[in-house]
Design a protein around this motif. Sequence first.
Motif, PDB file in Angstrom:
ATOM      1  N   SER A 165       1.797   6.288  -6.984  1.00 27.98           N
ATOM      2  CA  SER A 165       0.373   6.087  -7.751  1.00 27.98           C
ATOM      3  C   SER A 165       0.971   8.471  -7.475  1.00 27.98           C
ATOM      4  O   SER A 165       0.511   8.981  -8.372  1.00 27.98           O
ATOM      5  CB  SER A 165      -0.275   5.961  -6.983  1.00 27.98           C
ATOM      6  N   THR A 166       1.703   8.719  -6.659  1.00 28.21           N
ATOM      7  CA  THR A 166       1.619  10.423  -5.813  1.00 28.21           C
ATOM      8  C   THR A 166       2.830  10.847  -6.899  1.00 28.21           C
ATOM      9  O   THR A 166       2.970  11.804  -7.327  1.00 28.21           O
ATOM     10  CB  THR A 166       2.178  10.612  -4.875  1.00 28.21           C
ATOM     11  N   GLY A 184      -1.166  10.929  -8.223  1.00 27.50           N
ATOM     12  CA  GLY A 184      -1.868  10.435  -7.506  1.00 27.50           C
ATOM     13  C   GLY A 184      -3.655  10.011  -8.062  1.00 27.50           C
ATOM     14  O   GLY A 184      -4.912   9.465  -7.411  1.00 27.50           O
ATOM     15  N   ASP A 194      -8.448   3.156  -8.125  1.00 24.08           N
ATOM     16  CA  ASP A 194      -8.371   1.540  -6.894  1.00 24.08           C
ATOM     17  C   ASP A 194      -8.287   0.759  -7.474  1.00 24.08           C
ATOM     18  O   ASP A 194      -7.534  -0.410  -6.875  1.00 24.08           O
ATOM     19  CB  ASP A 194      -9.810   1.827  -5.843  1.00 24.08           C
ATOM     20  N   GLU A 225       0.799  -0.897  -0.339  1.00 21.99           N
ATOM     21  CA  GLU A 225       0.031   0.023   0.083  1.00 21.99           C
ATOM     22  C   GLU A 225       1.036   1.402   0.282  1.00 21.99           C
ATOM     23  O   GLU A 225       0.468   2.159  -0.444  1.00 21.99           O
ATOM     24  CB  GLU A 225      -0.997  -0.116   0.862  1.00 21.99           C
ATOM     25  N   LYS A 227      -5.273   0.440  -8.304  1.00 22.00           N
ATOM     26  CA  LYS A 227      -3.968   0.162  -7.188  1.00 22.00           C
ATOM     27  C   LYS A 227      -3.881  -1.433  -7.038  1.00 22.00           C
ATOM     28  O   LYS A 227      -2.602  -2.338  -6.578  1.00 22.00           O
ATOM     29  CB  LYS A 227      -4.332   0.980  -6.149  1.00 22.00           C
ATOM     30  N   SER A 234       1.165   3.870  -2.676  1.00 22.03           N
ATOM     31  CA  SER A 234       0.188   5.113  -2.986  1.00 22.03           C
ATOM     32  C   SER A 234       1.181   5.685  -3.137  1.00 22.03           C
ATOM     33  O   SER A 234       0.947   6.764  -3.627  1.00 22.03           O
ATOM     34  CB  SER A 234       0.059   5.952  -1.429  1.00 22.03           C
ATOM     35  N   LYS A 235       3.034   6.153  -3.139  1.00 22.13           N
ATOM     36  CA  LYS A 235       3.680   7.047  -2.950  1.00 22.13           C
ATOM     37  C   LYS A 235       4.313   6.833  -4.769  1.00 22.13           C
ATOM     38  O   LYS A 235       4.442   8.028  -5.035  1.00 22.13           O
ATOM     39  CB  LYS A 235       5.310   6.079  -2.317  1.00 22.13           C
TER      40      LYS A 235
END
Length: 142
Positions: free
Chosen positions: A69-70, A75, A79, A62, A82, A66-67
């Motif tokens: 994706s940013t 971002g 979902d 996760e 991801k 998340s990192k």
Amino acid sequence: MDMPKMVGMLNGLFSLIKYGLSNCDGGFGAGRGCTEGDYSSAAGRLTLSISYSEANDDAQAEAVVSKLSTLLTSGRLSDSTKDIIKNAYKEMLPDSDAALRMAQQLILTSPEFHSTNTVKMSGESRGEPELPQPSGSPYKAI
């Protein structure tokens, strides 16, 4: 951008992740040495590193996704995308370096990476396009 250029771009980006800035697998550089994760003969490389903790693979996946994706999509990663990337990341563990390379490659193939707006999946199939009506006029293809 046509398909050969798109495939060439993805090959170059994948090569950058796997081998650094080299000419391996259609890379953008001139360096040699095509061993995945070995950047010693590359002209440059991506330097993102994330430490791996064996405590919780789900939390690790996760955090990494998340990192990424940013960094790579501002971002905008959906979902469902991801989840696909997190599952692939966890399958590559405990080799966290290989898992990170896999996650980066999967994000590069996502629609969110190739657009500047939010991707909204409708879940519906696209309809068949209408075929153009023939004009009946003669033509010469060159």
